[in-house]
Design a protein around this motif. Structure first.
Motif, PDB file in Angstrom:
ATOM      1  N   SER A   1      29.365   2.469  25.289  1.00 49.62           N
ATOM      2  CA  SER A   1      30.295   3.382  24.607  1.00 49.62           C
ATOM      3  C   SER A   1      31.158   2.699  23.549  1.00 49.62           C
ATOM      4  O   SER A   1      31.660   3.353  22.640  1.00 49.62           O
ATOM      5  CB  SER A   1      31.194   4.083  25.628  1.00 49.62           C
ATOM      6  OG  SER A   1      31.766   3.145  26.504  1.00 49.62           O
TER       7      SER A   1
ATOM      8  N   SER B   1      34.089   5.671  31.672  1.00 50.54           N
ATOM      9  CA  SER B   1      35.008   6.811  31.552  1.00 50.54           C
ATOM     10  C   SER B   1      35.222   7.284  30.118  1.00 50.54           C
ATOM     11  O   SER B   1      35.758   8.367  29.903  1.00 50.54           O
ATOM     12  CB  SER B   1      36.371   6.430  32.161  1.00 50.54           C
ATOM     13  OG  SER B   1      36.864   5.291  31.478  1.00 50.54           O
ATOM     14  N   GLY B   2      34.810   6.503  29.150  1.00 48.87           N
ATOM     15  CA  GLY B   2      35.118   6.825  27.745  1.00 48.87           C
ATOM     16  C   GLY B   2      34.176   7.848  27.142  1.00 48.87           C
ATOM     17  O   GLY B   2      33.321   7.519  26.316  1.00 48.87           O
TER      18      GLY B   2
ATOM     19  N   ASN C   1      25.157  -5.219  29.630  1.00 48.23           N
ATOM     20  CA  ASN C   1      26.280  -5.534  28.741  1.00 48.23           C
ATOM     21  C   ASN C   1      27.646  -5.230  29.358  1.00 48.23           C
ATOM     22  O   ASN C   1      28.612  -5.939  29.086  1.00 48.23           O
ATOM     23  CB  ASN C   1      26.117  -4.744  27.433  1.00 48.23           C
ATOM     24  CG  ASN C   1      27.395  -4.715  26.627  1.00 48.23           C
ATOM     25  OD1 ASN C   1      27.736  -5.673  25.936  1.00 48.23           O
ATOM     26  ND2 ASN C   1      28.153  -3.623  26.741  1.00 48.23           N
TER      27      ASN C   1
ATOM     28  N   TYR D   1      36.445 -14.532  35.875  1.00 54.03           N
ATOM     29  CA  TYR D   1      35.494 -14.127  34.822  1.00 54.03           C
ATOM     30  C   TYR D   1      34.438 -15.217  34.609  1.00 54.03           C
ATOM     31  O   TYR D   1      33.235 -14.925  34.495  1.00 54.03           O
ATOM     32  CB  TYR D   1      36.287 -13.866  33.545  1.00 54.03           C
ATOM     33  CG  TYR D   1      35.491 -13.385  32.361  1.00 54.03           C
ATOM     34  CD1 TYR D   1      35.019 -12.071  32.294  1.00 54.03           C
ATOM     35  CD2 TYR D   1      35.232 -14.225  31.276  1.00 54.03           C
ATOM     36  CE1 TYR D   1      34.311 -11.624  31.182  1.00 54.03           C
ATOM     37  CE2 TYR D   1      34.534 -13.788  30.162  1.00 54.03           C
ATOM     38  CZ  TYR D   1      34.073 -12.485  30.123  1.00 54.03           C
ATOM     39  OH  TYR D   1      33.365 -12.051  29.021  1.00 54.03           O
TER      40      TYR D   1
ATOM     41  N   LYS E   1      30.383 -14.896  34.914  1.00 53.72           N
ATOM     42  CA  LYS E   1      29.485 -15.116  33.770  1.00 53.72           C
ATOM     43  C   LYS E   1      28.560 -16.317  33.999  1.00 53.72           C
ATOM     44  O   LYS E   1      27.448 -16.354  33.460  1.00 53.72           O
ATOM     45  CB  LYS E   1      30.312 -15.286  32.490  1.00 53.72           C
ATOM     46  CG  LYS E   1      31.023 -13.979  32.075  1.00 53.72           C
ATOM     47  CD  LYS E   1      30.025 -12.862  31.804  1.00 53.72           C
ATOM     48  CE  LYS E   1      30.657 -11.584  31.317  1.00 53.72           C
ATOM     49  NZ  LYS E   1      29.686 -10.514  31.052  1.00 53.72           N
TER      50      LYS E   1
ATOM     51  N   ILE F   1      34.544 -12.439  20.165  1.00 52.15           N
ATOM     52  CA  ILE F   1      34.024 -11.336  19.353  1.00 52.15           C
ATOM     53  C   ILE F   1      35.095 -10.238  19.259  1.00 52.15           C
ATOM     54  O   ILE F   1      35.772  -9.939  20.257  1.00 52.15           O
ATOM     55  CB  ILE F   1      32.739 -10.749  20.006  1.00 52.15           C
ATOM     56  CG1 ILE F   1      31.691 -11.850  20.286  1.00 52.15           C
ATOM     57  CG2 ILE F   1      32.148  -9.630  19.146  1.00 52.15           C
ATOM     58  CD1 ILE F   1      31.105 -12.550  19.089  1.00 52.15           C
TER      59      ILE F   1
ATOM     60  N   THR G   1      36.486  -7.051  19.700  1.00 50.35           N
ATOM     61  CA  THR G   1      36.307  -5.770  20.414  1.00 50.35           C
ATOM     62  C   THR G   1      37.619  -5.441  21.134  1.00 50.35           C
ATOM     63  O   THR G   1      38.564  -6.235  21.108  1.00 50.35           O
ATOM     64  CB  THR G   1      35.209  -5.865  21.492  1.00 50.35           C
ATOM     65  OG1 THR G   1      35.665  -6.730  22.538  1.00 50.35           O
ATOM     66  CG2 THR G   1      33.883  -6.375  20.953  1.00 50.35           C
TER      67      THR G   1
HETATM   68  P1  NAP Z   1      34.633  -3.746  25.845  1.00 53.21           P
HETATM   69  O1  NAP Z   1      34.906  -3.510  24.400  1.00 53.21           O
HETATM   70  O2  NAP Z   1      35.778  -3.852  26.791  1.00 53.21           O
HETATM   71  O3  NAP Z   1      33.609  -2.608  26.360  1.00 53.21           O
HETATM   72  C1  NAP Z   1      33.187  -2.647  27.704  1.00 53.21           C
HETATM   73  C2  NAP Z   1      32.118  -1.613  27.923  1.00 53.21           C
HETATM   74  O4  NAP Z   1      31.704  -1.710  29.293  1.00 53.21           O
HETATM   75  C3  NAP Z   1      32.585  -0.189  27.725  1.00 53.21           C
HETATM   76  O5  NAP Z   1      31.505   0.568  27.233  1.00 53.21           O
HETATM   77  C4  NAP Z   1      32.958   0.266  29.131  1.00 53.21           C
HETATM   78  O6  NAP Z   1      32.878   1.675  29.340  1.00 53.21           O
HETATM   79  C5  NAP Z   1      31.871  -0.440  29.924  1.00 53.21           C
HETATM   80  N1  NAP Z   1      32.226  -0.646  31.331  1.00 53.21           N
HETATM   81  C6  NAP Z   1      33.245  -1.372  31.825  1.00 53.21           C
HETATM   82  N2  NAP Z   1      33.254  -1.316  33.175  1.00 53.21           N
HETATM   83  C7  NAP Z   1      32.200  -0.535  33.536  1.00 53.21           C
HETATM   84  C8  NAP Z   1      31.682  -0.088  34.775  1.00 53.21           C
HETATM   85  N3  NAP Z   1      32.240  -0.421  35.926  1.00 53.21           N
HETATM   86  N4  NAP Z   1      30.596   0.708  34.756  1.00 53.21           N
HETATM   87  C9  NAP Z   1      30.023   1.063  33.583  1.00 53.21           C
HETATM   88  N5  NAP Z   1      30.459   0.682  32.387  1.00 53.21           N
HETATM   89  C10 NAP Z   1      31.549  -0.111  32.353  1.00 53.21           C
HETATM   90  O7  NAP Z   1      33.790  -5.113  26.043  1.00 53.21           O
HETATM   91  P2  NAP Z   1      33.033  -6.002  24.958  1.00 53.21           P
HETATM   92  O8  NAP Z   1      33.999  -6.948  24.365  1.00 53.21           O
HETATM   93  O9  NAP Z   1      32.186  -5.159  24.082  1.00 53.21           O
HETATM   94  O10 NAP Z   1      32.101  -6.895  25.924  1.00 53.21           O
HETATM   95  C11 NAP Z   1      30.755  -6.540  26.233  1.00 53.21           C
HETATM   96  C12 NAP Z   1      30.156  -7.647  27.078  1.00 53.21           C
HETATM   97  O11 NAP Z   1      30.195  -8.885  26.365  1.00 53.21           O
HETATM   98  C13 NAP Z   1      30.891  -7.888  28.386  1.00 53.21           C
HETATM   99  O12 NAP Z   1      29.966  -8.219  29.414  1.00 53.21           O
HETATM  100  C14 NAP Z   1      31.764  -9.087  28.075  1.00 53.21           C
HETATM  101  O13 NAP Z   1      32.102  -9.820  29.229  1.00 53.21           O
HETATM  102  C15 NAP Z   1      30.855  -9.856  27.154  1.00 53.21           C
HETATM  103  N6  NAP Z   1      31.587 -10.771  26.267  1.00 53.21           N
HETATM  104  C16 NAP Z   1      32.479 -10.309  25.363  1.00 53.21           C
HETATM  105  C17 NAP Z   1      33.150 -11.212  24.562  1.00 53.21           C
HETATM  106  C18 NAP Z   1      34.147 -10.795  23.514  1.00 53.21           C
HETATM  107  O14 NAP Z   1      34.736 -11.697  22.869  1.00 53.21           O
HETATM  108  N7  NAP Z   1      34.374  -9.516  23.294  1.00 53.21           N
HETATM  109  C19 NAP Z   1      32.901 -12.596  24.688  1.00 53.21           C
HETATM  110  C20 NAP Z   1      31.980 -13.014  25.636  1.00 53.21           C
HETATM  111  C21 NAP Z   1      31.320 -12.103  26.417  1.00 53.21           C
HETATM  112  P3  NAP Z   1      34.152   2.663  29.049  1.00 53.21           P
HETATM  113  O15 NAP Z   1      34.227   2.806  27.555  1.00 53.21           O
HETATM  114  O16 NAP Z   1      33.808   3.936  29.709  1.00 53.21           O
HETATM  115  O17 NAP Z   1      35.341   1.980  29.623  1.00 53.21           O
END
Ligand code: NAP
Length: 247
Positions: free
Chosen positions: A13, A37-38, A90, A155, A159, A188, A190
């Motif tokens: 989402s 939930s989004g 993801n 975390y 990971k 990243i 986000t």
């Molecule tokens: P984000 O913007 O917080 O988005 C998280 C997504 O996961 C949303 O779509 C959320 O849905 C969904 N989600 C969370 N909990 C869930 C659950 N229990 N069941 C189903 N869906 C769930 O995260 P992001 O930054 O894009 O990160 C994506 C992935 O990359 C994650 O695994 C994160 O650990 C990894 N990562 C991110 C970064 C970074 O810098 N951003 C760095 C390293 C790794 P809702 O919208 O409904 O809440």
């Protein structure tokens, strides 16, 4: 639809998950993604993918619950005529804090989504892939799972576990030529990282050799490479998409 089946992306989402859905749609894959939930964000991802002229199904499901993962997989398989060609694990969360002050709930919440959710999805989807003798499983780890990070013991554990699961499953599925890999993003832009203070963001940015944070599409491009025909002889690997952070 690709004859091999749909692409199933968890947490599509927002953020990196949305970018992955759009990028895989650009490559002609029909997309199934879930969100927790989004609802509005999910509808926007659906719209953006449909612009690429593919079929899209958005499913509300909490991946920390094994029954909801099984239901999600069932719906995705039905949408894909019985076949799921690509699984991208993801969805992920953070509950940061120094270890001494970290609550049991902070550990449980992070392991439930990042580790157990990935496990449930790998277990359910790999059965279908084994039957089809085709599949690509790509899971989002993090440079934190490779290098560690103060304030993220929970975390980092989740990971690093994703990397261990990826390498083990890659060995289990190699005889059927099913590729299982991980992508480890650095910092990243986000919602997840926007939650950090400006001081924390500046400190992290100064530790990146490229001197800047990455975009969700940087990660999506690596996922698309592993999911596409060019990734067919790559398995059990961790690709860092991090501007050099983990060097
Ligand atoms: P984000 O913007 O917080 O988005 C998280 C997504 O996961 C949303 O779509 C959320 O849905 C969904 N989600 C969370 N909990 C869930 C659950 N229990 N069941 C189903 N869906 C769930 O995260 P992001 O930054 O894009 O990160 C994506 C992935 O990359 C994650 O695994 C994160 O650990 C990894 N990562 C991110 C970064 C970074 O810098 N951003 C760095 C390293 C790794 P809702 O919208 O409904 O809440």
């Amino acid at each position: 639809m690709s004859e091999r089946g749909v692409a199933l992306v968890t947490g599509g989402s927002r953020g990196i998950g949305r970018a992955i859905c759009i990028r895989l749609a650009e490559d002609g894959n029909d997309i199934v993604f879930n969100y927790r939930s989004g609802e509005e964000d999910a509808q926007e991802t659906k719209r953006l993918c449909e612009e690429k002229k593919v079929r899209v199904l958005a499913v509300k499901a909490d991946i920390s619950k094994s029954v909801e993962c099984d239901e999600l997989i069932k719906k995705a398989a039905e949408f894909g005529d019985g076949k799921i060609a690509i699984l991208v694990n993801n969805a992920g969360i953070t509950r940061d804090g120094l270890l001494g002050r970290m609550k049991d709930e902070d550990l449980d919440a992070v392991l439930d989504v990042n580790l157990k959710g990935t496990f449930y999805m790998m277990r359910g989807v790999s059965k279908l892939m084994l039957r089809a003798k085709y599949g690509r499983i790509i899971s989002l780890s993090s440079v934190v799972g490779v290098m560690g990070n103060a304030g993220q013991v929970n975390y980092a554990a989740s990971k690093a576990a994703v990397i261990g699961m990826t390498k083990s499953l890659a060995r289990e599925l190699a005889s059927r030529k099913i590729c299982v890999n991980a992508v480890a993003p650095g910092m990243i832009a986000t919602d997840m990282t926007n939650a950090l203070s400006d001081a924390a963001k500046e400190k992290i940015t100064s530790s990146i050799p490229f001197g800047e944070i990455g975009s969700p599409s940087d990660v999506a491009n690596a996922v698309a490479f592993l999911a596409g025909d060019q990734g067919s002889y790559i398995t059990g690997q961790v690709i860092c998409v991090d501007g050099g952070m983990a060097i």
